[in-house]
Design an enzyme around this catalytic site. Sequence first.
Site, short mmCIF file in Angstrom:
data_model
loop_
_atom_site.label_atom_id
_atom_site.label_comp_id
_atom_site.label_asym_id
_atom_site.label_seq_id
_atom_site.Cartn_x
_atom_site.Cartn_y
_atom_site.Cartn_z
N CYS A 96 81.07 -17.73 21.48
CA CYS A 96 80.54 -16.37 21.54
C CYS A 96 79.93 -16.08 22.91
O CYS A 96 79.29 -15.03 23.10
CB CYS A 96 79.51 -16.13 20.44
SG CYS A 96 78.10 -17.26 20.48
N GLU A 98 84.25 -12.67 22.28
CA GLU A 98 84.36 -14.04 21.79
C GLU A 98 85.69 -14.63 22.26
O GLU A 98 86.67 -13.92 22.45
CB GLU A 98 84.28 -14.07 20.26
CG GLU A 98 82.97 -13.49 19.76
CD GLU A 98 82.35 -14.28 18.63
OE1 GLU A 98 82.96 -15.26 18.17
OE2 GLU A 98 81.24 -13.91 18.22
N ASP A 154 82.26 -24.36 16.78
CA ASP A 154 81.91 -22.95 16.96
C ASP A 154 80.40 -22.91 17.17
O ASP A 154 79.63 -22.53 16.29
CB ASP A 154 82.31 -22.15 15.71
CG ASP A 154 81.98 -20.67 15.82
OD1 ASP A 154 81.65 -20.21 16.94
OD2 ASP A 154 82.07 -19.96 14.80
N ASN A 176 83.22 -20.40 6.94
CA ASN A 176 84.12 -19.30 7.30
C ASN A 176 85.48 -19.81 7.76
O ASN A 176 86.53 -19.36 7.29
CB ASN A 176 83.47 -18.45 8.39
CG ASN A 176 84.35 -17.31 8.87
OD1 ASN A 176 84.64 -16.40 8.12
ND2 ASN A 176 84.78 -17.35 10.13
N TYR A 197 78.96 -27.39 13.36
CA TYR A 197 78.44 -26.01 13.27
C TYR A 197 79.28 -25.19 12.28
O TYR A 197 79.73 -24.09 12.57
CB TYR A 197 78.46 -25.32 14.64
CG TYR A 197 77.97 -26.15 15.79
CD1 TYR A 197 76.62 -26.29 16.07
CD2 TYR A 197 78.88 -26.82 16.63
CE1 TYR A 197 76.18 -27.06 17.14
CE2 TYR A 197 78.45 -27.58 17.70
CZ TYR A 197 77.10 -27.69 17.95
OH TYR A 197 76.67 -28.45 19.02
#
Length: 371
Positions: A326, A360, A301, A225, A220
């Site tokens: 999250c 998160e 993630d 990022n 993922y």
Amino acid sequence: MQCEYFGICGSCRDYEEGYEGQLERKVAAVQEMFAPLFPGGITICPSTPERYRSRAEFKIYHDENGISYAMNRHDRQGALKIEHCSIVSATIASVMDKLLAHINDLGIGHKLFGVDFLASQEGEITLSMLYHKALDDEWKSNAQELEKRLGVYVIGRSRKQKLILSQDYITEKLRINDREYRYIHIENSFTQPNPRVNEQMIEWSLAQLEGIGGDLLELYCGAGNFTIPFATKFERVLATEISKASIHAAKQNMALNGVENIEFVRLSAEEFTQALDGVREFRRLEGLKVSDYRLKTLFVDPPRAGLGEEPCAFASRFEHLLYISCNPETLLRDLEILSRTHMVTAMAAFDQFPYTHHLEMGVKLTKKETL
């Protein structure tokens, strides 16, 4: 933060006792939730209390007075007209203040039902205008004038139509441990909405990966990022993502930052597991020998649904796991599975969305037999 729409607007739902009060309540809830699995201290990474969102979406409300911004009401009883928003970045706020007057002046408000903003910390901004009608050359000409007046990048969207006038992305700059990273963020794709908290998330994650070495597998990965800073900690990184647009952006971001030890592959988590185990062969892996990687560390993630039983079984193969979530509820479910083989050694809470119940989480796990 003072906001006249608190308690009415559906965006910010927890506003009693200010920013500190809402954060304290969220942290207390997750500390109690995860205490059986991790009795240690949770690292808290707060947000700035206002002007923290670099991405925002607003309805456009039409009435006898013209057009206005609007949000869903807290009580779900229709829309609330608003004149400003205290949580959007200063760049977005500045454009919001001028935008509606220019839309009226240029005559491009008919059938407009929404505006999405995406901004960088350096002041770049894309403006996506959403319509219930087809967009023609006249609209394009007037929208180009809007770009010039406001210094923004305008994208027009309607059913089966996307018009890019100059570009549909901004270039974000993040400061991570005194090093600058640059990322292309494309409108209408996933990006972290709170850049300052995002920087803290990456820095905390990098600290958990210190001294491990070898190769890293990331599932993922989005547009890279985390992947790109993580490449400094490992010999090689193998990163997967199902979205074609995200993989394209990730490869651009790798080049933008001069990183060469990442291989981005467009595969789902399930497909990669099949490839690693030799169950299936994929053309997208042609020329890449997965078995050559020394994969002892896994980073995930996932979406709000979390991992689940089978992906957790796959994750349990790795000596070191780093999990950004999250959704604390699905994280707890997954940690109860992973705790059969791993021990939680560090945990953090990241306040990406102040004044909401969202928080998160970051978790570092180490295989019990290696402790």
